[in-house]
Design an enzyme around this catalytic site. Structure first.
Site, PDB file in Angstrom:
ATOM      1  N   ASP A  74       0.858  -1.180   0.000  1.00  0.00           N
ATOM      2  CA  ASP A  74       0.000   0.000   0.000  1.00  0.00           C
ATOM      3  C   ASP A  74       0.896   1.231   0.000  1.00  0.00           C
ATOM      4  OD1 ASP A  74      -2.418  -1.376   0.026  1.00  0.00           O
ATOM      5  OD2 ASP A  74      -2.497  -1.447   2.206  1.00  0.00           O
ATOM      6  N   ASP A 108      -6.933  -1.553  -4.610  1.00  0.00           N
ATOM      7  CA  ASP A 108      -8.025  -1.164  -3.715  1.00  0.00           C
ATOM      8  C   ASP A 108      -8.973  -0.185  -4.415  1.00  0.00           C
ATOM      9  OD1 ASP A 108      -6.795  -2.699  -1.739  1.00  0.00           O
ATOM     10  OD2 ASP A 108      -5.711  -0.982  -0.920  1.00  0.00           O
TER      11      ASP A 108
END
Length: 168
Positions: free
Chosen positions: A118, A136
């Site tokens: 991330d 995401d």
């Protein structure tokens, strides 16, 4: 058949964008050594290794944890592929393609690194959003498109729309 190909193409594009951005940030840009990188006053690049699922739920540091999450992700992806195989609307094919591409992007991270990469951190004032990635984003947009598509585009019995009628 065309809708299956559309969904598969969207999945491949979402997967390529996700993995391309991660590989560039990790290997070429060297985000780990440079972080945090302020892109704007509300957007930073920050490397985070997510060992759980969305919002770091079910985080695990066990040796089996990433493999269990990978297996669950692959099982869910298989169900989405079966759904895509049976799809009869373009909007649903696009949404499923985004979901599949995003799921495969995060699944690859679990397989390759043992955690999801991330790097996008949004914040403003005292508010700080969780750190996320392109996969995401694809998943969230895919869910939103599915929800909107099921609410707006589906005809009901005898061709009636699901949109509420306005009172005259």
């Amino acid at each position: 058949m065309k809708l299956r190909l559309l969904g598969a193409a969207i999945a491949l594009v979402a997967l390529a964008i996700d993995q391309g951005s991660k590989l560039w940030l990790l290997n070429d840009y060297g985000l780990a050594a440079r972080q945090p990188v302020a892109v704007t006053s509300f957007f930073d690049l920050v490397l985070a290794w997510n060992r759980g699922i969305s919002y770091s739920l079910f985080t695990t540091d066990s040796a089996r944890g990433p493999w269990i999450l990978l297996a669950v992700t692959l099982a869910a992806t298989l169900l989405l592929i079966v759904w895509l195989w049976r799809v009869d609307q373009a909007v649903t094919a696009v949404a499923l393609g985004l979901l599949i591409g995003g799921a495969l992007g995060n699944a690859y991270d679990r397989f390759a690194y043992g955690a999801v990469v991330d790097f996008v951190h949004l914040h403003a004032g005292g508010f700080s959003w969780y750190i996320f990635n392109g996969a995401d984003v694809a998943i969230c947009i895919g869910v939103a498109v599915l929800l909107l598509g099921s609410w707006v585009a589906q005809p009901g019995p005898a061709g009636a729309s699901k949109m509420p009628e306005k009172n005259a």
